[in-house]
Design a protein around this motif. Structure first.
Motif, PDB file in Angstrom:
ATOM      1  N   LYS A 143       0.833  -1.202   0.000  1.00 50.07           N
ATOM      2  CA  LYS A 143       0.000   0.000   0.000  1.00 50.07           C
ATOM      3  C   LYS A 143       0.866   1.251   0.000  1.00 50.07           C
ATOM      4  N   MET A 144       1.962   1.211   0.753  1.00 48.63           N
ATOM      5  CA  MET A 144       2.891   2.347   0.761  1.00 48.63           C
ATOM      6  C   MET A 144       3.543   2.518  -0.622  1.00 48.63           C
ATOM      7  N   GLU A 145       3.854   1.391  -1.238  1.00 48.30           N
ATOM      8  CA  GLU A 145       4.443   1.445  -2.587  1.00 48.30           C
ATOM      9  C   GLU A 145       3.481   2.146  -3.550  1.00 48.30           C
ATOM     10  N   LEU A 146       2.209   1.806  -3.405  1.00 46.98           N
ATOM     11  CA  LEU A 146       1.207   2.425  -4.267  1.00 46.98           C
ATOM     12  C   LEU A 146       1.166   3.929  -4.043  1.00 46.98           C
ATOM     13  N   ILE A 147       1.163   4.317  -2.776  1.00 47.45           N
ATOM     14  CA  ILE A 147       1.142   5.749  -2.467  1.00 47.45           C
ATOM     15  C   ILE A 147       2.369   6.417  -3.083  1.00 47.45           C
ATOM     16  N   ALA A 148       3.534   5.784  -2.873  1.00 46.29           N
ATOM     17  CA  ALA A 148       4.779   6.352  -3.404  1.00 46.29           C
ATOM     18  C   ALA A 148       4.700   6.537  -4.917  1.00 46.29           C
ATOM     19  N   SER A 149       4.104   5.547  -5.580  1.00 51.66           N
ATOM     20  CA  SER A 149       4.089   5.599  -7.043  1.00 51.66           C
ATOM     21  C   SER A 149       3.105   6.638  -7.574  1.00 51.66           C
ATOM     22  N   LEU A 150       2.166   7.057  -6.723  1.00 45.28           N
ATOM     23  CA  LEU A 150       1.136   7.980  -7.197  1.00 45.28           C
ATOM     24  C   LEU A 150       1.357   9.423  -6.763  1.00 45.28           C
ATOM     25  N   LEU A 151       2.393   9.647  -5.953  1.00 42.66           N
ATOM     26  CA  LEU A 151       2.640  11.002  -5.434  1.00 42.66           C
ATOM     27  C   LEU A 151       2.756  12.036  -6.546  1.00 42.66           C
ATOM     28  N   HIS A 152       3.394  11.645  -7.630  1.00 40.40           N
ATOM     29  CA  HIS A 152       3.607  12.624  -8.714  1.00 40.40           C
ATOM     30  C   HIS A 152       2.472  12.598  -9.737  1.00 40.40           C
ATOM     31  N   GLN A 153       1.363  11.950  -9.356  1.00 39.92           N
ATOM     32  CA  GLN A 153       0.173  11.896 -10.203  1.00 39.92           C
ATOM     33  C   GLN A 153       0.481  11.490 -11.647  1.00 39.92           C
ATOM     34  N   PRO A 154       0.995  10.274 -11.793  1.00 34.82           N
ATOM     35  CA  PRO A 154       1.335   9.811 -13.144  1.00 34.82           C
ATOM     36  C   PRO A 154       0.091   9.644 -14.008  1.00 34.82           C
ATOM     37  N   LYS A 155       0.265   9.823 -15.306  1.00 26.84           N
ATOM     38  CA  LYS A 155      -0.861   9.607 -16.216  1.00 26.84           C
ATOM     39  C   LYS A 155      -0.971   8.133 -16.586  1.00 26.84           C
ATOM     40  N   ILE A 156       0.169   7.439 -16.464  1.00 25.42           N
ATOM     41  CA  ILE A 156       0.211   6.009 -16.793  1.00 25.42           C
ATOM     42  C   ILE A 156       0.679   5.246 -15.566  1.00 25.42           C
ATOM     43  N   LEU A 157      -0.058   4.210 -15.223  1.00 21.71           N
ATOM     44  CA  LEU A 157       0.316   3.396 -14.077  1.00 21.71           C
ATOM     45  C   LEU A 157       0.460   1.946 -14.529  1.00 21.71           C
ATOM     46  N   LEU A 158       1.678   1.430 -14.405  1.00 19.65           N
ATOM     47  CA  LEU A 158       1.936   0.042 -14.777  1.00 19.65           C
ATOM     48  C   LEU A 158       2.049  -0.763 -13.489  1.00 19.65           C
ATOM     49  N   LEU A 159       1.146  -1.697 -13.301  1.00 21.69           N
ATOM     50  CA  LEU A 159       1.098  -2.441 -12.037  1.00 21.69           C
ATOM     51  C   LEU A 159       1.357  -3.913 -12.291  1.00 21.69           C
ATOM     52  N   ASP A 160       2.444  -4.404 -11.748  1.00 22.14           N
ATOM     53  CA  ASP A 160       2.771  -5.812 -11.925  1.00 22.14           C
ATOM     54  C   ASP A 160       2.473  -6.574 -10.634  1.00 22.14           C
ATOM     55  N   GLU A 161       1.378  -7.277 -10.626  1.00 22.51           N
ATOM     56  CA  GLU A 161       0.937  -8.066  -9.473  1.00 22.51           C
ATOM     57  C   GLU A 161       0.905  -7.265  -8.166  1.00 22.51           C
ATOM     58  N   PRO A 162       0.119  -6.189  -8.152  1.00 20.55           N
ATOM     59  CA  PRO A 162       0.083  -5.343  -6.959  1.00 20.55           C
ATOM     60  C   PRO A 162      -0.585  -6.000  -5.756  1.00 20.55           C
ATOM     61  N   THR A 163      -1.293  -7.102  -5.969  1.00 17.30           N
ATOM     62  CA  THR A 163      -1.991  -7.712  -4.829  1.00 17.30           C
ATOM     63  C   THR A 163      -1.387  -9.058  -4.438  1.00 17.30           C
ATOM     64  N   ILE A 164      -0.214  -9.347  -4.972  1.00 15.12           N
ATOM     65  CA  ILE A 164       0.367 -10.674  -4.728  1.00 15.12           C
ATOM     66  C   ILE A 164       0.679 -10.873  -3.238  1.00 15.12           C
ATOM     67  N   GLY A 165       0.216 -11.987  -2.723  1.00 12.27           N
ATOM     68  CA  GLY A 165       0.506 -12.321  -1.326  1.00 12.27           C
ATOM     69  C   GLY A 165      -0.321 -11.578  -0.296  1.00 12.27           C
ATOM     70  N   LEU A 166      -1.223 -10.719  -0.746  1.00  7.08           N
ATOM     71  CA  LEU A 166      -2.042  -9.965   0.213  1.00  7.08           C
ATOM     72  C   LEU A 166      -3.243 -10.793   0.667  1.00  7.08           C
ATOM     73  N   ASP A 167      -3.682 -10.560   1.906  1.00  7.44           N
ATOM     74  CA  ASP A 167      -4.879 -11.269   2.352  1.00  7.44           C
ATOM     75  C   ASP A 167      -6.096 -10.705   1.627  1.00  7.44           C
ATOM     76  N   VAL A 168      -7.210 -11.422   1.705  1.00  7.51           N
ATOM     77  CA  VAL A 168      -8.366 -11.049   0.890  1.00  7.51           C
ATOM     78  C   VAL A 168      -8.892  -9.645   1.211  1.00  7.51           C
ATOM     79  N   VAL A 169      -8.794  -9.253   2.474  1.00  7.53           N
ATOM     80  CA  VAL A 169      -9.291  -7.924   2.858  1.00  7.53           C
ATOM     81  C   VAL A 169      -8.418  -6.845   2.222  1.00  7.53           C
ATOM     82  N   SER A 170      -7.097  -7.022   2.329  1.00  9.08           N
ATOM     83  CA  SER A 170      -6.189  -6.043   1.729  1.00  9.08           C
ATOM     84  C   SER A 170      -6.323  -6.015   0.212  1.00  9.08           C
TER      85      SER A 170
END
Ligand SMILES: Nc1ncnc2c1ncn2[C@@H]1O[C@H](COP(=O)(O)OP(=O)(O)OP(=O)(O)O)[C@@H](O)[C@H]1O
Ligand SMILES: [Mg+2]
Length: 325
Positions: free
Chosen positions: A164-191
């Motif tokens: 989740k912190m990685e996501l925040i870090a990647s969005l700080l500069h408000q990118p127009k393009i977001l490339l996400l490689d397995e952003p939910t890997i290993g996360l529990d179902v709630v997360s």
């Protein structure tokens, strides 16, 4: 102008192949044998601004390699790509400010710093004003439910919190393009759900173009209308997720509700298709698409059927079946 335009994109890796055994190792010292791996093979697609596209494929299909080329981390062996009009691997500064790549398998934050400071460093790199930084971090950490974790060092965060912190870090500069490689890997179902909701909302409010890989079909089903399926480096399907079932599902699932589901009955049913589930009072069959109507007819004629359900095979099974080919 499309957000992402890829044409004939190809990447081959040359890897050293070890010979088996001791003598092989010796021979390897004298003459190395190399093997070519075509990771991405003449891939072409176009993604319009604001689209949220799922990029699917089995292990080793070429997804990460494609994303890395789009992020300018890898040089292609052939073909072209334009992202927001830029050639990614030319690593134009203006381009770097407009995209983000998040690799779920890799940590990009400073390990020893509290999350907030790690985010701050990212903000500095992109020259983000302090007030915007504070506002954005407050907002996103609230949505992602990690506000209390901002002062914990990245090393001590759980996998999900770090993602989740990685996501925040990647969005700080408000990118127009977001490339996400397995952003939910290993996360529990709630997360996973929180991250999904966050991405859906972010895409809707910011019209960010998102290309997302995931092995979790729930992610894809809940986020993406369009999917691109890649296998052995080649595009296998590009279209609406709903069309995947129409195109590739060879079977339908039929559930027969009977008062009497004895073994003898099962044998009788097995003529029509594979029995996939049996409960007292019901039997579920997998029946070839073109056999569904005649099978239903026969079943209704022959058996004391109380009720009958016909469903599509779950998309997850269809995809698994495609990958297994
Ligand atoms: N640096 C590299 N050197 C040699 N071969 C590589 C390299 N990176 C990837 N490959 C190979 O290229 C192919 C595609 O790999 P890639 O990581 O793009 O797959 P993927 O679709 O992301 O798979 P996964 O779902 O497992 O993450 C694989 O056969 C892989 O072994
Ligand atoms: Mg990968």
């Amino acid at each position: 102008m499309p957000a992402i335009a890829v044409s004939g994109l190809t990447k081959t890796f040359r890897t050293y192949r070890k010979q088996p055994g001791f003598s092989g190792a010796i021979r390897g010292l004298i003459r190395r044998t190399y093997e070519q791996v075509i990771a991405v093979n003449e891939v072409s697609f176009i993604i319009e601004p604001g689209e949220l596209v799922g990029f699917l494929g089995p292990n080793g299909a070429g997804k990460t390699t494609t994303l890395k080329m789009l992020a300018g981390l890898l040089y292609p062996s052939g073909g072209q790509a334009r992202v927001l009009g830029y050639v990614p691997w030319e690593r134009h500064n203006d381009y770097r400010r407009q995209f983000a790549l998040v690799l779920g398998q890799k940590n990009q934050l400073w390990w020893d710093l509290p999350a907030r400071e790690s985010l701050e460093l990212n903000a500095r790199i992109y020259g983000i004003p302090a007030d915007r930084f504070t506002r954005t971090v407050a907002e996103m950490s609230e949505l992602l439910n990690v506000r209390e974790k901002l002062n914990v060092s990245v090393r001590e965060l759980s996998l999900g919190e770090r993602m989740k912190m990685e996501l925040i870090a990647s969005l700080l500069h408000q990118p127009k393009i977001l490339l996400l490689d397995e952003p939910t890997i290993g996360l529990d179902v709630v997360s996973q759900k929180i991250v999904r909701e966050f991405l859906r909302r972010y895409n809707a409010t910011h019209q960010t173009t998102i290309l997302l890989t995931s092995h979790y079909m729930t992610d894809i089903q809940e986020l993406c209308r369009r999917v691109i399926i890649i296998d052995h480096g080649r595009i296998f399907f590009d279209g609406q997720l709903s069309d995947v079932v129409d195109r590739f599902a060879d079977f339908k699932l039929i559930t027969i509700h009977c008062d009497d589901t004895e073994v003898a009955l099962t044998d009788q049913l097995a003529r029509h298709g594979e029995v996939v589930e049996k409960t007292p009072g019901s039997i579920k069959l997998k029946i070839k698409r073109d056999r569904v109507i005649p099978a239903c007819k026969a079943l209704l004629d022959d058996l004391p059927v109380r009720d009958i359900d016909i469903e599509e095979v779950p998309i997850e099974d269809v995809i698994r079946q495609i990958f297994a080919r």
